[in-house]
Motif scaffolding. Structure first.
Motif, PDB file in Angstrom:
ATOM      1  N   LEU A   1      36.407  34.383  41.529  1.00 61.58           N
ATOM      2  CA  LEU A   1      37.286  33.669  40.607  1.00 61.58           C
ATOM      3  C   LEU A   1      38.664  34.318  40.605  1.00 61.58           C
ATOM      4  CD1 LEU A   1      37.469  31.538  38.228  1.00 61.58           C
ATOM      5  CD2 LEU A   1      36.884  33.453  36.719  1.00 61.58           C
ATOM      6  N   TRP A   2      39.697  33.497  40.795  1.00 56.58           N
ATOM      7  CA  TRP A   2      41.073  33.990  40.780  1.00 56.58           C
ATOM      8  C   TRP A   2      41.896  33.220  39.758  1.00 56.58           C
ATOM      9  CZ3 TRP A   2      42.248  38.296  43.197  1.00 56.58           C
ATOM     10  CH2 TRP A   2      41.643  38.646  44.408  1.00 56.58           C
ATOM     11  N   VAL A   3      42.827  33.917  39.141  1.00 52.91           N
ATOM     12  CA  VAL A   3      43.915  33.257  38.422  1.00 52.91           C
ATOM     13  C   VAL A   3      45.074  33.218  39.401  1.00 52.91           C
ATOM     14  CG1 VAL A   3      45.455  33.314  36.431  1.00 52.91           C
ATOM     15  CG2 VAL A   3      43.110  34.145  36.213  1.00 52.91           C
TER      16      VAL A   3
ATOM     17  N   GLU B   1      43.379  40.289  31.880  1.00 53.18           N
ATOM     18  CA  GLU B   1      42.122  40.578  32.578  1.00 53.18           C
ATOM     19  C   GLU B   1      40.930  40.604  31.634  1.00 53.18           C
ATOM     20  OE1 GLU B   1      40.548  43.517  36.114  1.00 53.18           O
ATOM     21  OE2 GLU B   1      42.339  44.052  34.981  1.00 53.18           O
ATOM     22  N   GLU B   2      41.096  41.218  30.473  1.00 51.09           N
ATOM     23  CA  GLU B   2      39.978  41.312  29.527  1.00 51.09           C
ATOM     24  C   GLU B   2      39.586  39.929  29.022  1.00 51.09           C
ATOM     25  OE1 GLU B   2      38.841  43.470  25.264  1.00 51.09           O
ATOM     26  OE2 GLU B   2      40.614  44.105  26.409  1.00 51.09           O
TER      27      GLU B   2
ATOM     28  N   LEU C   1      39.963  37.074  30.637  1.00 49.04           N
ATOM     29  CA  LEU C   1      39.286  36.384  31.742  1.00 49.04           C
ATOM     30  C   LEU C   1      37.857  36.884  31.894  1.00 49.04           C
ATOM     31  CD1 LEU C   1      39.432  34.453  34.196  1.00 49.04           C
ATOM     32  CD2 LEU C   1      40.240  36.416  35.543  1.00 49.04           C
ATOM     33  N   GLU C   2      37.671  38.183  31.801  1.00 48.44           N
ATOM     34  CA  GLU C   2      36.326  38.757  31.942  1.00 48.44           C
ATOM     35  C   GLU C   2      35.403  38.268  30.830  1.00 48.44           C
ATOM     36  OE1 GLU C   2      34.159  43.156  31.870  1.00 48.44           O
ATOM     37  OE2 GLU C   2      36.275  42.990  32.439  1.00 48.44           O
ATOM     38  N   SER C   3      35.885  38.255  29.595  1.00 50.47           N
ATOM     39  CA  SER C   3      35.050  37.826  28.470  1.00 50.47           C
ATOM     40  C   SER C   3      34.658  36.358  28.605  1.00 50.47           C
ATOM     41  CB  SER C   3      35.802  38.050  27.152  1.00 50.47           C
ATOM     42  OG  SER C   3      36.056  39.422  26.942  1.00 50.47           O
ATOM     43  N   ALA C   4      35.625  35.512  28.979  1.00 44.59           N
ATOM     44  CA  ALA C   4      35.335  34.084  29.129  1.00 44.59           C
ATOM     45  C   ALA C   4      34.374  33.841  30.282  1.00 44.59           C
ATOM     46  CB  ALA C   4      36.635  33.310  29.338  1.00 44.59           C
ATOM     47  N   SER C   5      34.506  34.606  31.365  1.00 47.38           N
ATOM     48  CA  SER C   5      33.612  34.463  32.515  1.00 47.38           C
ATOM     49  C   SER C   5      32.181  34.830  32.129  1.00 47.38           C
ATOM     50  CB  SER C   5      34.085  35.348  33.669  1.00 47.38           C
ATOM     51  OG  SER C   5      35.377  34.989  34.100  1.00 47.38           O
ATOM     52  N   LYS C   6      32.034  35.906  31.380  1.00 48.26           N
ATOM     53  CA  LYS C   6      30.696  36.329  30.950  1.00 48.26           C
ATOM     54  C   LYS C   6      30.060  35.286  30.037  1.00 48.26           C
ATOM     55  CE  LYS C   6      31.246  41.360  31.289  1.00 48.26           C
ATOM     56  NZ  LYS C   6      31.359  42.630  30.530  1.00 48.26           N
ATOM     57  N   ARG C   7      30.851  34.724  29.141  1.00 48.23           N
ATOM     58  CA  ARG C   7      30.305  33.700  28.238  1.00 48.23           C
ATOM     59  C   ARG C   7      29.824  32.487  29.030  1.00 48.23           C
ATOM     60  NH1 ARG C   7      34.786  35.256  25.001  1.00 48.23           N
ATOM     61  NH2 ARG C   7      36.034  33.494  25.741  1.00 48.23           N
ATOM     62  N   LEU C   8      30.616  32.078  30.021  1.00 46.19           N
ATOM     63  CA  LEU C   8      30.227  30.906  30.805  1.00 46.19           C
ATOM     64  C   LEU C   8      28.962  31.166  31.611  1.00 46.19           C
ATOM     65  CD1 LEU C   8      30.776  28.060  31.830  1.00 46.19           C
ATOM     66  CD2 LEU C   8      32.207  29.065  33.615  1.00 46.19           C
TER      67      LEU C   8
ATOM     68  N   ALA D   1      38.354  41.935  41.389  1.00 44.07           N
ATOM     69  CA  ALA D   1      38.824  41.654  42.746  1.00 44.07           C
ATOM     70  C   ALA D   1      40.270  42.129  42.858  1.00 44.07           C
ATOM     71  CB  ALA D   1      38.716  40.164  43.045  1.00 44.07           C
ATOM     72  N   THR D   2      40.670  42.469  44.042  1.00 48.59           N
ATOM     73  CA  THR D   2      42.030  42.950  44.253  1.00 48.59           C
ATOM     74  C   THR D   2      42.806  41.949  45.082  1.00 48.59           C
ATOM     75  OG1 THR D   2      41.355  44.188  46.229  1.00 48.59           O
ATOM     76  CG2 THR D   2      41.350  45.369  44.131  1.00 48.59           C
ATOM     77  N   SER D   3      44.086  41.869  44.827  1.00 54.14           N
ATOM     78  CA  SER D   3      44.960  40.969  45.562  1.00 54.14           C
ATOM     79  C   SER D   3      46.293  41.654  45.784  1.00 54.14           C
ATOM     80  CB  SER D   3      45.163  39.670  44.788  1.00 54.14           C
ATOM     81  OG  SER D   3      46.222  38.920  45.325  1.00 54.14           O
ATOM     82  N   GLU D   4      46.798  41.575  47.012  1.00 51.66           N
ATOM     83  CA  GLU D   4      48.088  42.189  47.304  1.00 51.66           C
ATOM     84  C   GLU D   4      49.200  41.580  46.457  1.00 51.66           C
ATOM     85  OE1 GLU D   4      48.857  41.933  51.441  1.00 51.66           O
ATOM     86  OE2 GLU D   4      47.199  43.266  52.018  1.00 51.66           O
ATOM     87  N   GLY D   5      49.020  40.328  46.071  1.00 50.60           N
ATOM     88  CA  GLY D   5      50.037  39.674  45.271  1.00 50.60           C
ATOM     89  C   GLY D   5      49.907  39.912  43.781  1.00 50.60           C
ATOM     90  N   GLY D   6      48.917  40.693  43.378  1.00 48.76           N
ATOM     91  CA  GLY D   6      48.761  41.024  41.971  1.00 48.76           C
ATOM     92  C   GLY D   6      48.018  39.994  41.148  1.00 48.76           C
ATOM     93  N   ARG D   7      47.303  39.078  41.795  1.00 49.38           N
ATOM     94  CA  ARG D   7      46.545  38.085  41.036  1.00 49.38           C
ATOM     95  C   ARG D   7      45.349  38.714  40.332  1.00 49.38           C
ATOM     96  NH1 ARG D   7      44.611  33.469  44.858  1.00 49.38           N
ATOM     97  NH2 ARG D   7      43.996  35.259  46.111  1.00 49.38           N
ATOM     98  N   LEU D   8      45.004  38.169  39.170  1.00 49.15           N
ATOM     99  CA  LEU D   8      43.783  38.575  38.486  1.00 49.15           C
ATOM    100  C   LEU D   8      42.596  37.916  39.162  1.00 49.15           C
ATOM    101  CD1 LEU D   8      44.678  38.247  34.698  1.00 49.15           C
ATOM    102  CD2 LEU D   8      44.517  40.340  36.029  1.00 49.15           C
ATOM    103  N   GLY D   9      41.501  38.649  39.319  1.00 48.13           N
ATOM    104  CA  GLY D   9      40.327  38.063  39.939  1.00 48.13           C
ATOM    105  C   GLY D   9      39.068  38.835  39.623  1.00 48.13           C
ATOM    106  N   HIS D  10      37.925  38.149  39.725  1.00 49.86           N
ATOM    107  CA  HIS D  10      36.628  38.784  39.502  1.00 49.86           C
ATOM    108  C   HIS D  10      35.596  38.266  40.501  1.00 49.86           C
ATOM    109  CE1 HIS D  10      38.106  39.684  35.310  1.00 49.86           C
ATOM    110  NE2 HIS D  10      37.529  40.824  35.636  1.00 49.86           N
ATOM    111  N   HIS D  11      34.767  39.169  40.989  1.00 50.98           N
ATOM    112  CA  HIS D  11      33.547  38.800  41.693  1.00 50.98           C
ATOM    113  C   HIS D  11      32.480  38.561  40.633  1.00 50.98           C
ATOM    114  CE1 HIS D  11      34.905  39.817  45.770  1.00 50.98           C
ATOM    115  NE2 HIS D  11      35.520  40.848  45.226  1.00 50.98           N
TER     116      HIS D  11
END
Length: 210
Positions: free
Chosen positions: A139-141, A151-152, A154-161, A176-186
């Motif tokens: 999941l990326w923003v 980030e927090e 996004l993480e909380s909403a992802s866990k709820r879903l 997840a890491t992104s060179e462009g600084g995007r927020l992301g989670h595996h």
């Protein structure tokens, strides 16, 4: 800008196996070109569907891109792993009119993605070579105006879903890491609940805007 201010969410639903091919078959990415053209012709998705773009010449790229007004779909091979990639850019379709929270938005992103996964699994021309266990997601923003302070949230909403979609499954998240600084989670769900089970738990959209 806060998380609810952006519609630019991207979700990759990973296919089975290291190369995304199920049942010992051979995945024909170029074979998606006529499939996606037929989807556009028959308007198979709840989208304003526009065109198909061929990127099969790009190594570990998007393969074949289905271009819609609100989002793009592809059977992406980025990172050397195949998966259905849904990339939302805007929310103009009437069925997206009642999104009022990040939870609503993530649920709608998962719904759109999983519906496309089901169509790919059921596509006769792919002969069962694509299967989505529903156990791994990325999941990326896709909006660099959203800073790390989101980030927090996004993480909380992802866990709820995920807890809603697979209440019996063990859930794990990793940044997840992104060179462009995007927020992301595996995102991982233990036990491969299956995309149809997850889709059933999401349910139907809450309704169209007036």
């Amino acid at each position: 800008m806060t998380m609810i201010d952006t519609a630019k969410i991207e979700l990759k639903v990973f296919a089975a196996g290291s190369n995304g091919v199920a049942n010992g078959g051979e995945l024909d990415i170029e074979g998606l070109i006529p499939v996606f053209h037929r989807w556009v012709r028959d308007q198979c998705l709840e989208e304003t569907m526009i065109d198909v773009a061929d990127y099969t010449h790009v190594p570990n790229g998007p393969g074949v891109l289905l271009v819609c007004h609100d989002a793009n779909y592809s059977l992406d091979q980025g990172g050397g792993e195949t998966g259905l990639l849904y990339s939302r850019r805007r929310e103009t379709h009437p069925s997206l009119g009642n999104i009022e929270s990040l939870d609503d938005r993530l649920a709608s992103v998962f719904r759109r993605s999983l519906e496309a996964c089901v169509l790919l699994e059921e596509e006769p021309s792919l002969a069962g070579t694509v299967h989505f266990p529903g156990d791994r997601f990325l999941l990326w923003v896709n909006d660099r105006l959203i800073g790390r302070d989101g980030e927090e949230e996004l993480e909380s909403a992802s866990k709820r879903l995920l807890a809603r979609l697979a209440p019996e499954a063990e859930i794990s998240l990793g940044s997840a890491t992104s060179e462009g600084g995007r927020l992301g989670h595996h995102l991982r769900l233990a036990g491969s609940p299956g995309i149809r089970s997850l889709l059933a738990e999401i349910g139907e959209p809450s309704g169209e805007s007036e």
